[in-house]
Design a protein around this motif. Structure first.
Motif, PDB file in Angstrom:
ATOM      1  N   TYR A  41       0.858  -1.131  -0.056  1.00  0.00           N
ATOM      2  CA  TYR A  41       0.125  -0.288  -0.186  1.00  0.00           C
ATOM      3  C   TYR A  41       0.931   1.124  -0.026  1.00  0.00           C
ATOM      4  O   TYR A  41       1.692   1.451   1.009  1.00  0.00           O
ATOM      5  CB  TYR A  41      -0.885   0.218   1.306  1.00  0.00           C
ATOM      6  CG  TYR A  41      -2.032   1.370   1.282  1.00  0.00           C
ATOM      7  CD1 TYR A  41      -3.209   0.953   0.584  1.00  0.00           C
ATOM      8  CD2 TYR A  41      -1.715   2.533   1.873  1.00  0.00           C
ATOM      9  CE1 TYR A  41      -4.007   2.072   0.509  1.00  0.00           C
ATOM     10  CE2 TYR A  41      -2.500   3.432   1.696  1.00  0.00           C
ATOM     11  CZ  TYR A  41      -3.752   3.087   1.177  1.00  0.00           C
ATOM     12  OH  TYR A  41      -4.712   4.435   1.279  1.00  0.00           O
ATOM     13  N   THR A  42       0.786   2.059  -1.119  1.00  0.00           N
ATOM     14  CA  THR A  42       1.710   3.224  -1.089  1.00  0.00           C
ATOM     15  C   THR A  42       0.658   4.441  -1.008  1.00  0.00           C
ATOM     16  O   THR A  42      -0.318   4.382  -1.808  1.00  0.00           O
ATOM     17  CB  THR A  42       2.251   3.367  -2.510  1.00  0.00           C
ATOM     18  OG1 THR A  42       1.521   3.117  -3.511  1.00  0.00           O
ATOM     19  CG2 THR A  42       3.515   2.595  -2.600  1.00  0.00           C
ATOM     20  N   ALA A  43       0.764   5.025   0.056  1.00  0.00           N
ATOM     21  CA  ALA A  43      -0.217   6.011   0.519  1.00  0.00           C
ATOM     22  C   ALA A  43      -0.235   7.271  -0.632  1.00  0.00           C
ATOM     23  O   ALA A  43      -1.371   7.973  -1.063  1.00  0.00           O
ATOM     24  CB  ALA A  43       0.008   6.703   1.638  1.00  0.00           C
ATOM     25  N   ASN A  44       0.887   7.527  -1.199  1.00  0.00           N
ATOM     26  CA  ASN A  44       0.965   8.770  -2.145  1.00  0.00           C
ATOM     27  C   ASN A  44      -0.309   8.315  -3.400  1.00  0.00           C
ATOM     28  O   ASN A  44      -0.663   9.372  -4.041  1.00  0.00           O
ATOM     29  CB  ASN A  44       2.357   8.705  -3.105  1.00  0.00           C
ATOM     30  CG  ASN A  44       3.047   9.410  -2.205  1.00  0.00           C
ATOM     31  OD1 ASN A  44       2.691  10.306  -1.482  1.00  0.00           O
ATOM     32  ND2 ASN A  44       4.534   9.338  -2.265  1.00  0.00           N
ATOM     33  N   ARG A  45      -0.320   7.130  -3.728  1.00  0.00           N
ATOM     34  CA  ARG A  45      -1.117   6.945  -4.946  1.00  0.00           C
ATOM     35  C   ARG A  45      -2.621   7.111  -4.343  1.00  0.00           C
ATOM     36  O   ARG A  45      -3.532   7.359  -5.363  1.00  0.00           O
ATOM     37  CB  ARG A  45      -1.125   5.364  -5.343  1.00  0.00           C
ATOM     38  CG  ARG A  45      -0.007   5.119  -6.149  1.00  0.00           C
ATOM     39  CD  ARG A  45       0.016   3.533  -6.687  1.00  0.00           C
ATOM     40  NE  ARG A  45       1.462   3.198  -7.054  1.00  0.00           N
ATOM     41  CZ  ARG A  45       1.582   1.928  -7.294  1.00  0.00           C
ATOM     42  NH1 ARG A  45       0.884   1.063  -7.214  1.00  0.00           N
ATOM     43  NH2 ARG A  45       2.802   1.670  -7.993  1.00  0.00           N
ATOM     44  N   HIS A  46      -3.103   7.108  -3.056  1.00  0.00           N
ATOM     45  CA  HIS A  46      -4.423   7.329  -2.847  1.00  0.00           C
ATOM     46  C   HIS A  46      -4.654   8.375  -2.175  1.00  0.00           C
ATOM     47  O   HIS A  46      -5.423   8.690  -1.583  1.00  0.00           O
ATOM     48  CB  HIS A  46      -4.679   6.145  -1.747  1.00  0.00           C
ATOM     49  CG  HIS A  46      -4.659   4.733  -2.301  1.00  0.00           C
ATOM     50  ND1 HIS A  46      -5.460   4.125  -3.140  1.00  0.00           N
ATOM     51  CD2 HIS A  46      -3.427   3.930  -2.376  1.00  0.00           C
ATOM     52  CE1 HIS A  46      -5.225   3.220  -3.353  1.00  0.00           C
ATOM     53  NE2 HIS A  46      -3.994   2.729  -3.001  1.00  0.00           N
TER      54      HIS A  46
END
Length: 124
Positions: A41-46
């Protein structure tokens, strides 16, 4: 009787066995899984901060607010990405036509902005 140390186990022991009634009664849904796993889970994408229509007016500088109230011929330009928001949602109304620039618009927000005589501009 004698005071035995931990006759029923320590802490939450027996939640699925001898203390099941307590867990089912007072903490339903305590056991099990829910949802879908995301392995990396990469927070930047979301990352997608939102702003509602009702607060667009407050994003304008004070002199632009005055000008917009007095002179309805020129629509003020609101670039929400400069204020750190990506998506415009449709809660509330806008008092006068505005040119709103954002990465994303909800359908409701787009409908309300156009109904007020404004424009939705998509930015990269």
């Amino acid at each position: 009787g004698k005071h035995r140390k931990h006759p029923s186990g320590r802490g939450n022991a027996g939640g699925q066995h001898h203390h099941r009634i307590l867990f089912d009664k007072f903490h339903p849904g305590y056991f099990g899984k829910v949802g879908m796993r995301t392995f990396h889970y990469t927070a930047n994408r979301h990352h997608c901060p939102i702003v509602n229509l009702e607060s667009l007016y407050s994003l304008l500088p004070a002199e632009a607010q005055e000008q917009a109230k007095n002179d309805r011929t020129k629509a003020p330009v609101v670039d929400v990405t400069r204020k750190g928001f990506f998506k415009v949602l449709g809660k509330g109304t806008i008092p006068f036509p505005m040119i709103v620039q954002a990465k994303f618009f909800s359908k409701k927000a787009e409908r309300k902005i156009k109904a007020a005589g404004g424009v939705c501009e998509l930015t990269a």
